[in-house]
Design a protein around this motif. Sequence first.
Motif, PDB file in Angstrom:
ATOM      1  N   GLU A 234       0.823  -1.197   0.000  1.00 28.58           N
ATOM      2  CA  GLU A 234       0.000   0.000   0.000  1.00 28.58           C
ATOM      3  C   GLU A 234       0.864   1.256   0.000  1.00 28.58           C
ATOM      4  O   GLU A 234       0.592   2.215  -0.739  1.00 28.58           O
ATOM      5  CB  GLU A 234      -0.918  -0.003   1.223  1.00 28.58           C
ATOM      6  N   LEU A 235       1.928   1.223   0.805  1.00 27.46           N
ATOM      7  CA  LEU A 235       2.841   2.366   0.832  1.00 27.46           C
ATOM      8  C   LEU A 235       3.519   2.554  -0.525  1.00 27.46           C
ATOM      9  O   LEU A 235       3.636   3.686  -1.023  1.00 27.46           O
ATOM     10  CB  LEU A 235       3.886   2.159   1.925  1.00 27.46           C
ATOM     11  N   SER A 236       3.958   1.432  -1.116  1.00 25.17           N
ATOM     12  CA  SER A 236       4.597   1.526  -2.425  1.00 25.17           C
ATOM     13  C   SER A 236       3.623   2.020  -3.482  1.00 25.17           C
ATOM     14  O   SER A 236       3.974   2.844  -4.344  1.00 25.17           O
ATOM     15  CB  SER A 236       5.154   0.156  -2.830  1.00 25.17           C
ATOM     16  N   ARG A 237       2.375   1.539  -3.398  1.00 24.80           N
ATOM     17  CA  ARG A 237       1.372   1.990  -4.354  1.00 24.80           C
ATOM     18  C   ARG A 237       1.104   3.486  -4.184  1.00 24.80           C
ATOM     19  O   ARG A 237       0.963   4.227  -5.182  1.00 24.80           O
ATOM     20  CB  ARG A 237       0.092   1.179  -4.159  1.00 24.80           C
ATOM     21  N   VAL A 238       1.045   3.947  -2.942  1.00 29.62           N
ATOM     22  CA  VAL A 238       0.824   5.384  -2.699  1.00 29.62           C
ATOM     23  C   VAL A 238       1.998   6.195  -3.227  1.00 29.62           C
ATOM     24  O   VAL A 238       1.818   7.255  -3.852  1.00 29.62           O
ATOM     25  CB  VAL A 238       0.611   5.621  -1.193  1.00 29.62           C
ATOM     26  N   GLN A 239       3.220   5.661  -3.002  1.00 25.88           N
ATOM     27  CA  GLN A 239       4.385   6.394  -3.485  1.00 25.88           C
ATOM     28  C   GLN A 239       4.407   6.457  -5.009  1.00 25.88           C
ATOM     29  O   GLN A 239       4.696   7.507  -5.590  1.00 25.88           O
ATOM     30  CB  GLN A 239       5.663   5.724  -2.959  1.00 25.88           C
ATOM     31  N   ARG A 240       4.121   5.309  -5.662  1.00 27.54           N
ATOM     32  CA  ARG A 240       4.117   5.318  -7.121  1.00 27.54           C
ATOM     33  C   ARG A 240       3.031   6.252  -7.660  1.00 27.54           C
ATOM     34  O   ARG A 240       3.252   6.987  -8.628  1.00 27.54           O
ATOM     35  CB  ARG A 240       3.903   3.902  -7.642  1.00 27.54           C
ATOM     36  N   ARG A 241       1.881   6.206  -7.012  1.00 30.45           N
ATOM     37  CA  ARG A 241       0.790   7.090  -7.455  1.00 30.45           C
ATOM     38  C   ARG A 241       1.169   8.555  -7.240  1.00 30.45           C
ATOM     39  O   ARG A 241       0.875   9.414  -8.087  1.00 30.45           O
ATOM     40  CB  ARG A 241      -0.482   6.752  -6.677  1.00 30.45           C
ATOM     41  N   PHE A 242       1.840   8.818  -6.129  1.00 31.07           N
ATOM     42  CA  PHE A 242       2.258  10.196  -5.853  1.00 31.07           C
ATOM     43  C   PHE A 242       3.249  10.685  -6.899  1.00 31.07           C
ATOM     44  O   PHE A 242       3.119  11.799  -7.438  1.00 31.07           O
ATOM     45  CB  PHE A 242       2.875  10.263  -4.458  1.00 31.07           C
ATOM     46  N   VAL A 243       4.246   9.815  -7.204  1.00 36.37           N
ATOM     47  CA  VAL A 243       5.246  10.206  -8.208  1.00 36.37           C
ATOM     48  C   VAL A 243       4.586  10.431  -9.547  1.00 36.37           C
ATOM     49  O   VAL A 243       4.872  11.408 -10.261  1.00 36.37           O
ATOM     50  CB  VAL A 243       6.356   9.136  -8.287  1.00 36.37           C
ATOM     51  N   SER A 244       3.690   9.496  -9.920  1.00 38.63           N
ATOM     52  CA  SER A 244       3.028   9.621 -11.224  1.00 38.63           C
ATOM     53  C   SER A 244       2.164  10.877 -11.281  1.00 38.63           C
ATOM     54  O   SER A 244       2.214  11.640 -12.262  1.00 38.63           O
ATOM     55  CB  SER A 244       2.184   8.370 -11.472  1.00 38.63           C
ATOM     56  N   ASP A 245       1.375  11.115 -10.210  1.00 42.06           N
ATOM     57  CA  ASP A 245       0.481  12.278 -10.218  1.00 42.06           C
ATOM     58  C   ASP A 245       1.271  13.589 -10.222  1.00 42.06           C
ATOM     59  O   ASP A 245       0.955  14.512 -10.979  1.00 42.06           O
ATOM     60  CB  ASP A 245      -0.447  12.240  -9.005  1.00 42.06           C
ATOM     61  N   VAL A 246       2.305  13.639  -9.367  1.00 39.93           N
ATOM     62  CA  VAL A 246       3.089  14.875  -9.301  1.00 39.93           C
ATOM     63  C   VAL A 246       3.787  15.137 -10.630  1.00 39.93           C
ATOM     64  O   VAL A 246       3.837  16.277 -11.123  1.00 39.93           O
ATOM     65  CB  VAL A 246       4.110  14.776  -8.148  1.00 39.93           C
ATOM     66  N   SER A 247       4.315  14.045 -11.240  1.00 38.92           N
ATOM     67  CA  SER A 247       5.018  14.224 -12.509  1.00 38.92           C
ATOM     68  C   SER A 247       4.080  14.754 -13.581  1.00 38.92           C
ATOM     69  O   SER A 247       4.429  15.660 -14.352  1.00 38.92           O
ATOM     70  CB  SER A 247       5.627  12.887 -12.952  1.00 38.92           C
ATOM     71  N   HIS A 248       2.880  14.178 -13.633  1.00 42.52           N
ATOM     72  CA  HIS A 248       1.929  14.657 -14.647  1.00 42.52           C
ATOM     73  C   HIS A 248       1.421  16.064 -14.330  1.00 42.52           C
ATOM     74  O   HIS A 248       1.232  16.882 -15.245  1.00 42.52           O
ATOM     75  CB  HIS A 248       0.743  13.689 -14.743  1.00 42.52           C
ATOM     76  N   GLU A 249       1.207  16.342 -13.057  1.00 38.05           N
ATOM     77  CA  GLU A 249       0.694  17.655 -12.691  1.00 38.05           C
ATOM     78  C   GLU A 249       1.725  18.762 -12.940  1.00 38.05           C
ATOM     79  O   GLU A 249       1.367  19.918 -13.157  1.00 38.05           O
ATOM     80  CB  GLU A 249       0.258  17.672 -11.225  1.00 38.05           C
ATOM     81  N   LEU A 250       2.999  18.384 -12.885  1.00 42.57           N
ATOM     82  CA  LEU A 250       4.045  19.389 -13.092  1.00 42.57           C
ATOM     83  C   LEU A 250       4.263  19.717 -14.561  1.00 42.57           C
ATOM     84  O   LEU A 250       4.974  20.679 -14.882  1.00 42.57           O
ATOM     85  CB  LEU A 250       5.362  18.914 -12.482  1.00 42.57           C
TER      86      LEU A 250
END
Length: 518
Positions: free
Chosen positions: A260-276
Amino acid sequence: MASTLVLSAVVVSGVGWFLLQQTRDGLLENRVDAVVAEADNESAEAVERLVAVPGTETDASTQASELATPIIARGETRGFDVVLGGPGSNEDGLAGAGSIYTPGLDTSSVPQSLLDHFATSADTAWTYSAIRTVDERGQVTSSAPGIVVGSQVRLPSDGRAWTMYFLFPLEEEQDTLALVTRALLTAGGLLLVLVAGLTWLVTRQVVTPIRMARRVAERLAAGRLQERMRVSGEDDLARLALSFNQMASNLQRQIRQLEELSRVQRRFVSDVSHELRTPLTTVRMAGDVLHDARGDFDPVTARAAELLQTELDRFETLLVDLLEISRFDAGAAVLDLDDVNLVDVAHRVVDRNRALAEQRGVTLTVSAPPHPCLAEADVRRVERIVRNLVTNAIDHAGPPERGRSRVVVHVAGDDHSAAVAVRDYGIGLAPGESALVFNRFWRADPARARTSGGTGLGLSISLEDTHLHGGWLQAWGRVDEGAQFRVTLPRRAGSPLRHSPLPLVPTDARERLAEATP
């Protein structure tokens, strides 16, 4: 079970052998006592008869015949044989000394040792021997073990000592011993079968829970985290199963937390990368405008516009790397396979980075065979792997004043694999760092500046690209000896790798030179 049966067979055999020895010794001892007593009785009776013989009898042969005939007759009814040997039988043998014996008996059944005994002593003696019978032609027809008892008497006719030999067969004892042997063999076999059954039962009771634990552990290792062992009873195996289930539950909970932590981290990286992407595009446009108009600014503002452009380039590179990492984490990375010549890839990467190398005072060279080294791979990803390795080697190359500011790119291939190795002679790697160098954002020297504009994700992306090809990416390094990074790819996609055409440890390393020195 095999060891238990072998040990049981050894013990049963030892006990059986001991019992047989004891039985045989007991039978023989009882038989010897009985036959010696019977021989003594016959001898005493013979002496009494000789005492009653009139003194006028002078024919020793007749007297010996009259003495032996009734004893031989009784022996035939009681199951023993008789030999009456005259004087000198120990020298001439019983056959040639006028001996009188039971018909059909081979006189050589009396052993020579017993004959020699009565040549020097008149005491009753006995020994074991083989009792043989012969036919009319003197051929031995049968042979059986027996006991020979000898005693001496004196005939009144000549006053000389004659020896009577009583031969008692041991057939009954032999039959009894055979019966006991069969009984022991039967009992031993049944006992081994019983031991085997008990061993199988006990082993099954012990091994079955262990096999269940093995199967459950295999399912857990395969990812089926809900598997558990059945708990029955309150013995040690039940407590083991309970502890195993508790361990599995704890592991499942921790693994799920990590997932779950890894999934949250991957989702965070993906979302932040796209949002930036959108704000970065806006800032990039404004930065380009400022950079193009920097000639109209004062020197301080113009320098600020140049720094802004440089950092935007680096930020954009970092964002691209983060997006690539998110694709790997999401399992969305795919290969565009084609036949790639690694020699051409190495030359292209070196030519593109030669300006950076000259800026650092580093010499870039390629050591490759004249023929192509082909591999079925994604050329874009392979070039990125080699580019990351080369720029990393330039960053960590030694200073020019020490003569170590050079980087060599080696290329080689064989029928099964192709490889590229990048060798530098810089600061090297400390023990244990070769396993950490591919971690994200890891740096051997945190205080060292990145001159190539790296993001700290290059080696991590290279490792993921290599794994996507089914290849190897390995590192070797020694402090103050430099480092070497080697990427190995299969010639055909999907083929297993078994070796690399290039050594991981460079041929000019001290450890290789020490091995080559006699």
